[in-house]
Scaffold this active site. Structure first.
Site, PDB file in Angstrom:
ATOM      1  N   THR A 324       0.844  -1.185   0.000  1.00 40.82           N
ATOM      2  CA  THR A 324       0.000   0.000   0.000  1.00 40.82           C
ATOM      3  C   THR A 324       0.884   1.241   0.000  1.00 40.82           C
ATOM      4  O   THR A 324       1.918   1.273   0.668  1.00 40.82           O
ATOM      5  CB  THR A 324      -0.955   0.016   1.209  1.00 40.82           C
ATOM      6  N   HIS A 376       2.594 -11.791  14.096  1.00 37.90           N
ATOM      7  CA  HIS A 376       3.662 -12.388  14.901  1.00 37.90           C
ATOM      8  C   HIS A 376       3.389 -13.867  15.204  1.00 37.90           C
ATOM      9  O   HIS A 376       4.292 -14.593  15.629  1.00 37.90           O
ATOM     10  CB  HIS A 376       3.814 -11.602  16.209  1.00 37.90           C
TER      11      HIS A 376
END
Length: 405
Positions: A324, A376
Protein backbone atom coordinates in the site's frame (compact mmCIF):
# COMPACT_ATOMS: atom_id res chain seq x y z
CA UNK A 1 -41.44 -11.12 -25.32
CA UNK A 2 -40.98 -10.77 -21.56
CA UNK A 3 -37.53 -11.51 -20.10
CA UNK A 4 -36.57 -11.72 -16.43
CA UNK A 5 -33.62 -9.49 -15.53
CA UNK A 6 -31.65 -11.33 -12.83
CA UNK A 7 -28.67 -10.54 -10.62
CA UNK A 8 -25.37 -12.05 -11.79
CA UNK A 9 -24.18 -15.32 -10.29
CA UNK A 10 -22.20 -14.47 -7.16
CA UNK A 11 -19.02 -16.38 -6.20
CA UNK A 12 -19.13 -18.59 -3.11
CA UNK A 13 -17.44 -15.88 -1.04
CA UNK A 14 -20.29 -13.40 -1.74
CA UNK A 15 -23.58 -14.12 0.03
CA UNK A 16 -25.73 -11.31 -1.36
CA UNK A 17 -25.72 -7.84 -2.87
CA UNK A 18 -27.57 -4.53 -2.79
CA UNK A 19 -29.34 -2.75 -5.65
CA UNK A 20 -27.27 0.43 -5.90
CA UNK A 21 -28.59 2.46 -8.85
CA UNK A 22 -31.22 1.97 -11.52
CA UNK A 23 -29.97 3.72 -14.64
CA UNK A 24 -33.21 3.00 -16.54
CA UNK A 25 -36.79 3.39 -15.37
CA UNK A 26 -39.98 1.59 -16.49
CA UNK A 27 -40.94 2.70 -19.97
CA UNK A 28 -37.48 4.01 -20.94
CA UNK A 29 -36.00 2.65 -24.14
CA UNK A 30 -32.99 0.35 -23.68
CA UNK A 31 -30.47 -0.84 -26.26
CA UNK A 32 -28.76 -4.23 -26.23
CA UNK A 33 -25.94 -4.35 -23.65
CA UNK A 34 -26.85 -0.91 -22.29
CA UNK A 35 -26.27 -0.54 -18.53
CA UNK A 36 -29.56 -0.65 -16.63
CA UNK A 37 -28.67 -1.34 -12.98
CA UNK A 38 -25.67 -1.57 -10.62
CA UNK A 39 -25.49 -4.30 -7.95
CA UNK A 40 -23.10 -3.54 -5.08
CA UNK A 41 -21.50 -6.45 -3.23
CA UNK A 42 -19.02 -6.41 -0.38
CA UNK A 43 -16.17 -6.60 -2.91
CA UNK A 44 -17.13 -4.96 -6.21
CA UNK A 45 -19.99 -3.29 -8.06
CA UNK A 46 -21.50 -5.54 -10.73
CA UNK A 47 -23.21 -4.13 -13.80
CA UNK A 48 -26.37 -5.63 -15.28
CA UNK A 49 -27.05 -4.78 -18.93
CA UNK A 50 -30.11 -5.00 -21.19
CA UNK A 51 -30.42 -8.41 -22.89
CA UNK A 52 -32.00 -6.89 -26.04
CA UNK A 53 -33.59 -3.75 -27.44
CA UNK A 54 -36.77 -2.92 -25.55
CA UNK A 55 -38.07 -1.38 -22.32
CA UNK A 56 -38.22 -2.25 -18.65
CA UNK A 57 -41.80 -3.27 -17.95
CA UNK A 58 -41.58 -3.55 -14.15
CA UNK A 59 -38.91 -3.03 -11.48
CA UNK A 60 -39.22 -5.69 -8.78
CA UNK A 61 -36.21 -4.79 -6.62
CA UNK A 62 -35.78 -1.10 -5.82
CA UNK A 63 -32.64 0.78 -4.87
CA UNK A 64 -31.37 -0.31 -1.47
CA UNK A 65 -33.00 -3.75 -1.61
CA UNK A 66 -30.89 -6.81 -0.77
CA UNK A 67 -30.72 -9.41 -3.54
CA UNK A 68 -29.38 -12.95 -3.81
CA UNK A 69 -27.53 -14.62 -6.66
CA UNK A 70 -29.72 -14.94 -9.79
CA UNK A 71 -32.69 -13.24 -8.11
CA UNK A 72 -35.19 -11.48 -10.41
CA UNK A 73 -34.65 -7.70 -10.47
CA UNK A 74 -37.09 -6.61 -13.16
CA UNK A 75 -39.26 -7.72 -16.06
CA UNK A 76 -37.94 -6.64 -19.46
CA UNK A 77 -40.08 -6.41 -22.60
CA UNK A 78 -37.90 -7.16 -25.63
CA UNK A 79 -38.79 -5.28 -28.81
CA UNK A 80 -41.27 -2.98 -27.07
CA UNK A 81 -41.37 0.73 -27.87
CA UNK A 82 -40.51 3.32 -25.24
CA UNK A 83 -44.16 4.31 -24.79
CA UNK A 84 -45.39 0.76 -24.20
CA UNK A 85 -44.68 0.57 -20.48
CA UNK A 86 -46.29 3.86 -19.42
CA UNK A 87 -49.39 3.11 -21.54
CA UNK A 88 -49.80 -0.32 -20.03
CA UNK A 89 -49.26 1.00 -16.54
CA UNK A 90 -51.82 3.79 -16.91
CA UNK A 91 -54.61 1.50 -18.14
CA UNK A 92 -55.74 0.21 -14.72
CA UNK A 93 -55.68 3.73 -13.33
CA UNK A 94 -58.39 4.86 -15.78
CA UNK A 95 -60.97 2.61 -14.11
CA UNK A 96 -60.04 3.69 -10.59
CA UNK A 97 -61.70 6.54 -8.67
CA UNK A 98 -60.39 10.01 -9.44
CA UNK A 99 -58.42 10.38 -6.23
CA UNK A 100 -56.83 6.96 -6.59
CA UNK A 101 -55.98 7.64 -10.24
CA UNK A 102 -54.31 10.89 -9.28
CA UNK A 103 -52.21 9.16 -6.61
CA UNK A 104 -51.21 6.42 -9.06
CA UNK A 105 -50.17 8.98 -11.67
CA UNK A 106 -48.06 10.87 -9.11
CA UNK A 107 -46.35 7.64 -8.05
CA UNK A 108 -45.63 6.68 -11.64
CA UNK A 109 -44.04 10.01 -12.55
CA UNK A 110 -41.42 9.61 -9.78
CA UNK A 111 -38.63 7.10 -10.41
CA UNK A 112 -37.35 4.83 -7.58
CA UNK A 113 -34.10 6.80 -7.12
CA UNK A 114 -35.96 10.13 -7.09
CA UNK A 115 -38.62 8.79 -4.70
CA UNK A 116 -35.94 7.65 -2.25
CA UNK A 117 -34.28 11.07 -2.29
CA UNK A 118 -37.64 12.82 -1.87
CA UNK A 119 -38.50 10.70 1.17
CA UNK A 120 -35.06 11.21 2.74
CA UNK A 121 -35.39 14.99 2.49
CA UNK A 122 -39.10 15.25 3.35
CA UNK A 123 -39.98 16.94 0.06
CA UNK A 124 -43.32 17.34 -1.73
CA UNK A 125 -43.13 15.72 -5.17
CA UNK A 126 -45.79 18.12 -6.50
CA UNK A 127 -43.42 21.06 -5.96
CA UNK A 128 -40.60 19.52 -8.01
CA UNK A 129 -40.62 20.26 -11.77
CA UNK A 130 -40.00 17.08 -13.76
CA UNK A 131 -37.84 16.97 -16.88
CA UNK A 132 -38.19 13.24 -17.57
CA UNK A 133 -40.43 11.49 -20.05
CA UNK A 134 -44.06 12.64 -19.79
CA UNK A 135 -43.07 15.08 -17.04
CA UNK A 136 -41.55 12.38 -14.86
CA UNK A 137 -39.34 13.38 -11.94
CA UNK A 138 -35.76 12.07 -12.12
CA UNK A 139 -33.08 11.93 -9.45
CA UNK A 140 -31.34 14.88 -11.14
CA UNK A 141 -34.56 16.94 -10.83
CA UNK A 142 -34.61 16.33 -7.07
CA UNK A 143 -30.90 17.23 -6.71
CA UNK A 144 -31.42 20.46 -8.68
CA UNK A 145 -34.49 21.26 -6.57
CA UNK A 146 -32.43 20.83 -3.37
CA UNK A 147 -29.68 23.08 -4.73
CA UNK A 148 -32.13 25.89 -5.49
CA UNK A 149 -34.23 25.45 -2.37
CA UNK A 150 -33.78 28.24 0.23
CA UNK A 151 -32.12 27.22 3.47
CA UNK A 152 -34.61 26.01 6.06
CA UNK A 153 -34.72 27.16 9.64
CA UNK A 154 -31.86 25.86 11.84
CA UNK A 155 -32.43 22.22 12.66
CA UNK A 156 -30.62 19.44 14.45
CA UNK A 157 -29.87 17.57 11.26
CA UNK A 158 -30.35 18.10 7.54
CA UNK A 159 -30.05 15.24 5.06
CA UNK A 160 -29.06 16.05 1.46
CA UNK A 161 -26.94 14.46 -1.22
CA UNK A 162 -24.27 17.14 -1.08
CA UNK A 163 -23.53 19.35 1.94
CA UNK A 164 -21.91 21.91 -0.35
CA UNK A 165 -25.30 22.41 -2.04
CA UNK A 166 -26.80 23.89 1.15
CA UNK A 167 -27.22 27.65 1.36
CA UNK A 168 -25.91 27.84 4.93
CA UNK A 169 -26.32 31.04 6.91
CA UNK A 170 -23.44 32.25 9.08
CA UNK A 171 -23.32 30.41 12.40
CA UNK A 172 -25.81 27.75 11.33
CA UNK A 173 -24.95 24.18 12.36
CA UNK A 174 -25.87 21.38 9.98
CA UNK A 175 -25.19 17.67 9.83
CA UNK A 176 -25.14 15.21 6.97
CA UNK A 177 -26.15 11.60 7.54
CA UNK A 178 -25.16 9.14 4.79
CA UNK A 179 -25.75 5.38 5.00
CA UNK A 180 -22.54 3.36 4.85
CA UNK A 181 -22.25 1.49 1.56
CA UNK A 182 -21.98 -2.28 1.61
CA UNK A 183 -18.37 -2.10 0.39
CA UNK A 184 -17.39 0.48 3.01
CA UNK A 185 -19.10 -1.53 5.76
CA UNK A 186 -17.26 -4.70 4.71
CA UNK A 187 -13.91 -2.89 4.61
CA UNK A 188 -14.54 -1.55 8.11
CA UNK A 189 -15.48 -4.99 9.41
CA UNK A 190 -12.41 -6.66 7.89
CA UNK A 191 -10.02 -4.02 9.24
CA UNK A 192 -11.38 -4.43 12.76
CA UNK A 193 -11.23 -8.22 12.50
CA UNK A 194 -7.62 -8.03 11.29
CA UNK A 195 -6.60 -6.17 14.45
CA UNK A 196 -8.65 -8.36 16.78
CA UNK A 197 -7.66 -11.75 15.37
CA UNK A 198 -3.95 -11.30 14.60
CA UNK A 199 -0.89 -10.59 16.74
CA UNK A 200 -0.06 -7.58 14.56
CA UNK A 201 3.28 -5.87 14.92
CA UNK A 202 5.01 -3.26 12.73
CA UNK A 203 8.71 -2.81 12.02
CA UNK A 204 10.14 0.27 10.26
CA UNK A 205 13.15 1.11 8.14
CA UNK A 206 14.12 3.77 5.63
CA UNK A 207 15.46 3.52 2.11
CA UNK A 208 17.60 5.88 0.04
CA UNK A 209 15.57 6.35 -3.16
CA UNK A 210 18.35 8.17 -5.03
CA UNK A 211 19.57 5.09 -7.03
CA UNK A 212 16.04 4.23 -8.20
CA UNK A 213 15.25 7.87 -8.98
CA UNK A 214 18.42 8.27 -11.04
CA UNK A 215 17.75 5.02 -12.91
CA UNK A 216 14.19 6.11 -13.59
CA UNK A 217 15.30 9.56 -14.76
CA UNK A 218 17.88 8.06 -17.10
CA UNK A 219 15.60 5.54 -18.79
CA UNK A 220 12.00 6.76 -18.35
CA UNK A 221 11.71 8.26 -21.87
CA UNK A 222 13.25 5.22 -23.55
CA UNK A 223 11.15 2.92 -21.35
CA UNK A 224 7.92 4.70 -22.32
CA UNK A 225 8.85 4.63 -26.02
CA UNK A 226 9.84 0.96 -25.95
CA UNK A 227 6.77 -0.22 -24.06
CA UNK A 228 4.04 1.58 -25.99
CA UNK A 229 3.46 4.49 -23.65
CA UNK A 230 3.79 2.61 -20.35
CA UNK A 231 5.37 4.98 -17.84
CA UNK A 232 8.09 3.86 -15.47
CA UNK A 233 7.04 4.50 -11.88
CA UNK A 234 8.31 3.51 -8.46
CA UNK A 235 5.75 0.81 -7.70
CA UNK A 236 7.26 -1.68 -10.15
CA UNK A 237 10.62 -1.51 -8.34
CA UNK A 238 8.91 -2.19 -5.02
CA UNK A 239 6.90 -5.08 -6.47
CA UNK A 240 10.02 -6.71 -7.91
CA UNK A 241 12.03 -6.11 -4.71
CA UNK A 242 9.19 -7.55 -2.60
CA UNK A 243 8.94 -10.57 -4.92
CA UNK A 244 12.64 -11.37 -4.47
CA UNK A 245 12.38 -10.88 -0.69
CA UNK A 246 9.30 -13.14 -0.51
CA UNK A 247 11.24 -15.93 -2.20
CA UNK A 248 13.94 -15.62 0.46
CA UNK A 249 11.50 -15.48 3.40
CA UNK A 250 8.61 -17.90 2.67
CA UNK A 251 6.86 -17.22 5.99
CA UNK A 252 6.12 -13.64 4.89
CA UNK A 253 4.47 -15.06 1.76
CA UNK A 254 2.36 -17.53 3.76
CA UNK A 255 -1.13 -17.40 5.26
CA UNK A 256 -2.89 -18.88 8.26
CA UNK A 257 -5.87 -21.20 7.80
CA UNK A 258 -7.20 -22.22 11.19
CA UNK A 259 -4.35 -24.07 12.88
CA UNK A 260 -2.51 -24.61 9.59
CA UNK A 261 0.23 -22.48 8.09
CA UNK A 262 -0.09 -22.42 4.28
CA UNK A 263 3.14 -21.73 2.38
CA UNK A 264 2.66 -20.50 -1.18
CA UNK A 265 5.10 -21.47 -3.93
CA UNK A 266 4.22 -18.37 -5.96
CA UNK A 267 4.04 -14.62 -5.41
CA UNK A 268 0.69 -12.90 -5.98
CA UNK A 269 1.01 -9.33 -4.75
CA UNK A 270 -2.03 -7.14 -4.07
CA UNK A 271 -1.67 -3.42 -4.72
CA UNK A 272 -4.03 -1.15 -2.76
CA UNK A 273 -6.01 1.20 -5.00
CA UNK A 274 -8.04 4.09 -3.58
CA UNK A 275 -11.42 4.63 -5.27
CA UNK A 276 -14.52 6.70 -4.52
CA UNK A 277 -16.23 3.54 -3.27
CA UNK A 278 -13.38 2.68 -0.89
CA UNK A 279 -10.06 0.88 -0.80
CA UNK A 280 -9.69 -2.03 -3.20
CA UNK A 281 -6.79 -4.46 -3.52
CA UNK A 282 -6.49 -5.98 -7.02
CA UNK A 283 -3.84 -8.69 -7.31
CA UNK A 284 -0.81 -8.98 -9.60
CA UNK A 285 -0.47 -12.69 -10.42
CA UNK A 286 2.91 -14.48 -10.57
CA UNK A 287 4.97 -11.33 -10.13
CA UNK A 288 8.16 -13.40 -10.39
CA UNK A 289 7.43 -13.81 -14.11
CA UNK A 290 6.42 -10.17 -14.69
CA UNK A 291 8.71 -7.49 -16.11
CA UNK A 292 8.76 -3.91 -14.83
CA UNK A 293 6.65 -2.94 -17.84
CA UNK A 294 4.13 -5.70 -17.09
CA UNK A 295 3.79 -4.47 -13.51
CA UNK A 296 3.39 -0.81 -14.49
CA UNK A 297 0.84 -1.44 -17.24
CA UNK A 298 -1.23 -3.77 -15.05
CA UNK A 299 -1.27 -1.32 -12.13
CA UNK A 300 -2.29 1.51 -14.47
CA UNK A 301 -5.13 -0.65 -15.76
CA UNK A 302 -6.19 -1.49 -12.17
CA UNK A 303 -6.26 2.21 -11.29
CA UNK A 304 -8.37 3.16 -14.31
CA UNK A 305 -10.85 0.33 -13.83
CA UNK A 306 -11.03 1.05 -10.09
CA UNK A 307 -12.01 4.68 -10.75
CA UNK A 308 -14.58 3.56 -13.32
CA UNK A 309 -15.98 0.85 -11.04
CA UNK A 310 -14.93 -1.88 -13.49
CA UNK A 311 -12.80 -4.07 -11.22
CA UNK A 312 -14.18 -7.60 -11.11
CA UNK A 313 -14.27 -10.33 -8.47
CA UNK A 314 -11.43 -12.23 -10.09
CA UNK A 315 -9.16 -9.17 -9.93
CA UNK A 316 -9.26 -9.09 -6.13
CA UNK A 317 -9.43 -12.71 -5.04
CA UNK A 318 -6.36 -14.41 -3.63
CA UNK A 319 -3.08 -12.63 -3.05
CA UNK A 320 -0.21 -13.71 -0.83
CA UNK A 321 1.19 -10.26 0.08
CA UNK A 322 0.03 -6.63 -0.15
CA UNK A 323 1.71 -3.29 -0.86
CA UNK A 324 0.00 0.00 0.00
CA UNK A 325 1.32 3.44 -0.94
CA UNK A 326 0.21 6.22 1.37
CA UNK A 327 3.01 8.39 0.03
CA UNK A 328 0.91 9.46 -2.95
CA UNK A 329 -1.34 11.32 -0.48
CA UNK A 330 1.60 12.83 1.45
CA UNK A 331 1.86 10.34 4.33
CA UNK A 332 5.33 10.40 5.90
CA UNK A 333 4.81 7.37 8.14
CA UNK A 334 1.90 5.06 8.97
CA UNK A 335 1.07 1.60 10.27
CA UNK A 336 -0.67 -0.47 7.57
CA UNK A 337 -3.29 -3.02 8.66
CA UNK A 338 -3.06 -6.65 7.55
CA UNK A 339 -5.19 -7.94 4.69
CA UNK A 340 -6.37 -11.35 6.04
CA UNK A 341 -5.57 -14.17 5.58
CA UNK A 342 -2.20 -12.74 4.50
CA UNK A 343 0.46 -12.46 7.19
CA UNK A 344 2.23 -9.26 6.09
CA UNK A 345 1.73 -5.93 4.32
CA UNK A 346 4.30 -3.37 3.15
CA UNK A 347 3.61 0.35 3.49
CA UNK A 348 5.34 2.87 1.22
CA UNK A 349 5.45 6.55 2.13
CA UNK A 350 6.38 10.00 0.88
CA UNK A 351 9.88 10.56 -0.53
CA UNK A 352 11.38 13.44 1.41
CA UNK A 353 14.86 14.95 1.31
CA UNK A 354 16.67 14.66 4.65
CA UNK A 355 20.25 15.19 5.84
CA UNK A 356 21.93 11.79 6.15
CA UNK A 357 25.41 10.77 7.36
CA UNK A 358 27.27 9.04 4.49
CA UNK A 359 30.88 7.97 5.08
CA UNK A 360 31.32 10.61 7.75
CA UNK A 361 29.83 13.37 5.57
CA UNK A 362 26.37 14.92 5.66
CA UNK A 363 24.43 14.54 2.41
CA UNK A 364 20.91 15.56 1.46
CA UNK A 365 19.21 12.40 0.17
CA UNK A 366 15.67 11.52 -0.94
CA UNK A 367 14.55 9.13 1.79
CA UNK A 368 11.41 7.04 2.23
CA UNK A 369 10.17 5.37 5.39
CA UNK A 370 9.04 1.76 4.94
CA UNK A 371 6.67 -0.03 7.30
CA UNK A 372 6.09 -3.78 7.44
CA UNK A 373 3.11 -4.92 9.49
CA UNK A 374 3.12 -8.66 10.13
CA UNK A 375 1.34 -11.38 12.08
CA UNK A 376 3.66 -12.39 14.90
CA UNK A 377 1.89 -15.75 15.17
CA UNK A 378 3.43 -16.71 11.84
CA UNK A 379 6.47 -14.47 11.43
CA UNK A 380 9.23 -13.96 13.98
CA UNK A 381 10.67 -10.50 14.50
CA UNK A 382 14.01 -11.58 13.04
CA UNK A 383 12.40 -12.68 9.77
CA UNK A 384 10.33 -9.50 9.51
CA UNK A 385 13.33 -7.23 10.02
CA UNK A 386 15.50 -9.20 7.61
CA UNK A 387 12.72 -9.16 5.01
CA UNK A 388 12.44 -5.37 5.23
CA UNK A 389 16.23 -4.92 5.13
CA UNK A 390 16.33 -7.11 2.00
CA UNK A 391 13.85 -4.79 0.27
CA UNK A 392 15.91 -1.80 1.37
CA UNK A 393 19.15 -3.32 0.01
CA UNK A 394 17.57 -4.24 -3.33
CA UNK A 395 16.14 -0.76 -3.84
CA UNK A 396 19.37 0.98 -2.91
CA UNK A 397 21.23 -1.18 -5.45
CA UNK A 398 18.67 -2.05 -8.18
CA UNK A 399 21.20 -4.13 -10.13
CA UNK A 400 20.90 -6.77 -7.40
CA UNK A 401 17.33 -7.47 -8.52
CA UNK A 402 18.55 -8.35 -12.00
CA UNK A 403 21.43 -10.42 -10.69
CA UNK A 404 19.30 -11.95 -7.89
CA UNK A 405 22.07 -11.44 -5.33
Amino acid sequence: MSIEIKTPTFPESVADGTVATWHKQPGEACSTDELIVDIETDKVVLEVVAPADGVIKEIIKGEGDTVLSEEVLAIFEAGAAASAAPAAASAPAAAAPAAEASATTDAEKVGPAARKLIEENGLDANQIPGTGKNGGITKEDVVNFLKNKPAAAPAAAVKVDNAAALNIASGERVEKRVPMTRLRATIAKRLVEAQQNAAMLTTYNEVNMKPVMELRKQYKDLFEKTHNGTRLGFMSFFVKAATEALKRFPAVNASIDGNDMVYHGYQDIGVAVSTERGLMVPVLRDTDAMTLADVESTIADFGKRGRDGKLGMDDMQGGTFTITNGGVFGSLMSTPILNPPQTAILGMHKIQERPMAVNGQVEILPMMYLALSYDHRMIDGKEAVQFLVTIKDLLEDPARMLLEV
